[in-house]
Design an enzyme around this catalytic site. Structure first.
Site, PDB file in Angstrom:
ATOM      1  N   HIS A 238       2.009 -14.016  12.674  1.00 32.62           N
ATOM      2  CA  HIS A 238       1.538 -15.310  12.188  1.00 32.62           C
ATOM      3  C   HIS A 238       0.165 -15.639  12.737  1.00 32.62           C
ATOM      4  CE1 HIS A 238       5.767 -16.584  10.917  1.00 32.62           C
ATOM      5  NE2 HIS A 238       5.032 -16.324   9.859  1.00 32.62           N
TER       6      HIS A 238
ATOM      7  N   CYS B 125      -0.182   1.288  -4.127  1.00 32.36           N
ATOM      8  CA  CYS B 125      -0.029   0.031  -3.387  1.00 32.36           C
ATOM      9  C   CYS B 125       0.083   0.241  -1.886  1.00 32.36           C
ATOM     10  CB  CYS B 125       1.185  -0.748  -3.902  1.00 32.36           C
ATOM     11  SG  CYS B 125       2.727   0.129  -3.667  1.00 32.36           S
TER      12      CYS B 125
ATOM     13  N   GLU C  33       7.086   7.435  -3.080  1.00 35.66           N
ATOM     14  CA  GLU C  33       6.796   7.413  -1.649  1.00 35.66           C
ATOM     15  C   GLU C  33       7.602   8.442  -0.872  1.00 35.66           C
ATOM     16  OE1 GLU C  33       7.703   3.526  -0.026  1.00 35.66           O
ATOM     17  OE2 GLU C  33       9.466   3.304  -1.286  1.00 35.66           O
TER      18      GLU C  33
ATOM     19  N   ASP D 252       4.569   5.218   3.195  1.00 33.64           N
ATOM     20  CA  ASP D 252       5.731   6.062   3.457  1.00 33.64           C
ATOM     21  C   ASP D 252       5.480   7.506   3.044  1.00 33.64           C
ATOM     22  OD1 ASP D 252       7.791   4.628   4.753  1.00 33.64           O
ATOM     23  OD2 ASP D 252       8.014   3.407   2.958  1.00 33.64           O
TER      24      ASP D 252
HETATM   25  C1  PEP Z   1       4.411   2.199   1.016  1.00 32.05           C
HETATM   26  O1  PEP Z   1       5.318   2.806   1.576  1.00 32.05           O
HETATM   27  O2  PEP Z   1       3.267   2.669   0.816  1.00 32.05           O
HETATM   28  C2  PEP Z   1       4.617   0.823   0.551  1.00 32.05           C
HETATM   29  C3  PEP Z   1       3.741   0.215  -0.204  1.00 32.05           C
HETATM   30  O3  PEP Z   1       5.717   0.185   0.963  1.00 32.05           O
HETATM   31  P1  PEP Z   1       5.974  -0.382   2.446  1.00 32.05           P
HETATM   32  O4  PEP Z   1       4.683  -0.342   3.210  1.00 32.05           O
HETATM   33  O5  PEP Z   1       6.499  -1.745   2.247  1.00 32.05           O
HETATM   34  O6  PEP Z   1       6.985   0.578   2.972  1.00 32.05           O
HETATM   35 MG    MG Z   2       7.349   2.119   1.499  1.00 34.33          MG
END
Ligand code: PEP
Ligand code: MG
Length: 597
Positions: free
Chosen positions: A203, A517, A446, A470
């Site tokens: 936070h 992402c 992932e 991941d």
């Molecule tokens: C990832 O694994 O790249 C992802 C976007 O998910 P998280 O970081 O939430 O595991």
């Molecule tokens: Mg992930």
């Protein structure tokens, strides 16, 4: 190790830069009250009711004080968007384990209120300690903050913390800084934060970004190494903190501060523009990753063209019950309505193994990253999964919704997911509920096996999103939270680039949209290759958006193609780094795209 009194010049500490910019000022150390120093005594049975009442009154007083602070944040305050954090803290005071648990401990163990409470705080925070996910881990801090507040009241420590009386040019150094402390600071007097605890999702980090105060967290013991009154530089872009800087260093950092300030100012205009390459041949959609629905405003103000990853875990956090279908529906609807007509990619619950066991008593696992998490958990708890899917499908009528399934490792899981989706639609129809029948379905790629069979998976879905966070940990066998092997975690490892290429090729062959992402998508150094490989959408933390848009608008696709070709000829990550970083510094020497420390 540095002693607290020696005035070593240019004492340098590296942490995690969580809020950009350079702050130069004088240290004010905010002391923390540790649970170890609270009075501990056994009480007689007849003292129990009075002791419980003393605890209840302290909780009531803490709630009132938090309410007062919250009410002092008016509409124009830069933290207005984050006042919900204080609401959460007020609610947490009534958390069953915290409130009832302490009272039960007073009664059954005959401990005084301070002792019972500090034990409960320890239990709750150690339950979170095993959690791998940084975001969830940070929520243990919330319990700590409210616990300390109540402890202080029990111990009669009524003095308001130093944050009220900070002199101009202050840089706050603390073990941790509570949201209520942060909310009370006078922004114009505070030039930086240097904090022992926390990462990017603490936070303190979220609030520092909103207040635009440079901040470095994860410094481990800075609060014990420095003294109030010493000079300090906090570079929130690189994560560097320099205590007792010499005049030359101060001069250098003042220049850096100015460059950064002007650069940020100039960047904001790019947020509003499309991410189209300079030659006009490619447009990439830039979206934001969010955990909380409250982040939507920040995403929009930085130029997000929708949400590329809505991590829905937070809805399931900090509670013993599960969020109902209606509760989830409201949250998803809000996100979709706010972003309409832009897409919102809702990722189904990515929780499991140790992440959930602390709250929902799932079994403990020895290797949770490879255990019953994400889609595996959802397929084994179809009650939880179906509730979430129903909420998403119902909310989807209010906007442009995409459904993203995490951790798919084989076709069977995807087929099972689609079957559950079919059942959910059937059940909604039978119940006469309005819902969206045509929500786009995507796989979060992932797990390396999903990459290898991307051509097979591509036949079953509408889009791919590459989760590099991941994917890299599984492909390179590097625990993403283990600091001892962190040095091996490299987005530009030739294996990682080849995996990404395999996904984009498989997606393109079937005409699927391929987005990314993982954190990799928000680092400008990677952008030429990601464009060169044909990624259609990049989803990132909101603050990176203007910078990434600016870079995309400055490059030509020919350059991206050439850099990609060269990178794929190279044999190790170091060579690829120097190719890309060298190219960016050569072509954009005045930009902050690469670390200029
Ligand atoms: C990832 O694994 O790249 C992802 C976007 O998910 P998280 O970081 O939430 O595991
Ligand atoms: Mg992930």
């Amino acid at each position: 190790m540095r002693g607290s009194s020696d005035k070593q010049l240019n004492f340098f500490i590296k942490g995690v830069g969580v809020s950009g910019g350079v702050g130069i000022g004088q240290i004010v150390v905010i002391e923390r009250l540790t649970t170890e120093i609270c009075p501990r005594r056994m009480i007689k049975p007849e003292e129990v009711p009075a002791e419980i009442q003393r605890f209840e009154s302290a909780v009531k007083a803490a709630a009132q004080r938090l309410r007062d602070i919250r009410n002092s944040i008016d509409q124009d305050h830069p933290l207005c968007d984050h006042a919900y954090i204080l609401d959460t803290h007020i609610l947490l005071l009534q958390d069953r384990m915290f409130f009832e648990g302490t009272k039960a401990a007073i009664a059954s163990e005959r401990r005084n209120a301070e002792w019972a409470l500090s034990d409960i705080m320890m239990k709750i925070t150690s339950a979170f300690d095993t959690i791998e996910d940084e975001y969830l881990k940070e929520r243990a801090r919330d319990i700590h903050f409210i616990g300390e507040r109540v402890l202080k009241l029990l111990m009669g420590i009524t003095s308001r913390s130093k944050v009220h009386q900070l002199p101009p040019n202050s840089v706050i150094v603390a073990h941790d800084l509570s949201p209520s402390d942060t909310a009370q600071i006078k922004k114009e007097n505070v030039f930086g934060f240097a904090i022992d605890m926390g990462g990017k999702t603490s936070h303190t980090a979220i609030m520092a970004r909103s207040l635009k105060i440079p901040a470095v967290t994860g410094l481990e013991k800075v609060s014990r190494l420095v003294q109030t009154g010493e000079n300090i530089i906090v570079d929130g872009s690189t994560g560097i903190v320099i205590v007792n800087p010499d005049p030359e260093t101060i001069f250098r950092y003042r220049e850096r501060q100015e460059v950064y300030r002007k650069y940020q100012q100039s960047l904001m205009t790019f947020g509003r523009l499309p991410a189209v390459t300079r030659d006009g041949s490619r447009t990439v959609r830039i979206t934001a990753n969010i955990e909380l629905v409250d982040e939507i405003e920040i995403a929009a103000s930085h130029g997000a063209e929708g949400i590329g990853l809505f991590r829905t875990e937070y809805l399931f956090l900090g509670r013993k019950d599960l969020p109902s279908e209606d509760e989830q529906y409201e949250v998803y609807r809000l996100a979709l309505e706010h972003n309409k007509p832009n897409p919102v990619t809702i990722r189904t619950l990515d929780i499991g193994g140790d992440k959930i066991s602390a709250h929902l008593q799932f079994s403990q696992e020895t290797n949770p990253a490879m255990g019953l998490r994400a889609i595996r958990l959802c397929l084994s708890r179809t009650d939880i999964f179906k509730t979430q899917l129903k909420a998403i499908l119902r909310a989807a009528v209010h906007g442009n919704c995409r459904l993203l399934i995490p951790m798919i490792s084989c076709l069977t899981e995807l087929i099972a997911t689609k079957e559950i989706l079919r059942q959910v639609k059937e059940e909604l129809t039978e119940a006469g509920m309005e819902f969206e029948h045509q929500v786009k379905l995507g796989v979060l790629v992932e797990v390396p096996s999903a990459v290898v069979i991307a051509d097979i998976l591509a036949r079953e879905v509408d889009f791919f999103s590459i989760g590099t966070n991941d994917l890299i940990q599984y492909a390179l066998a590097i625990d993403r939270v283990n600091e001892h092997v962190n040095y091996l975690y490299d987005t530009l490892h030739p294996a990682v680039l080849r995996l990404i290429r395999q996904v984009t090729s498989a997606g393109q062959a079937r005409g699927l949209q391929v987005s990314m992402c993982g954190e990799m998508a928000g680092d400008p150094v990677n952008i030429p290759i990601l464009l060169g490989l044909g990624i259609d959408e990049l989803s990132m933390n909101s603050l990176s958006i203007p910078m990434v848009k600016k870079l995309i608008r400055s490059i030509n696709m020919d350059d991206c193609a050439e850099l990609t070709r060269l990178a794929f000829e190279m044999q190790d990550a170091a060579a690829i780094h120097s190719l890309l970083e060298g190219w960016i510094s050569e072509h954009f020497p005045k930009d902050y795209f690469v670390d200029q420390s």
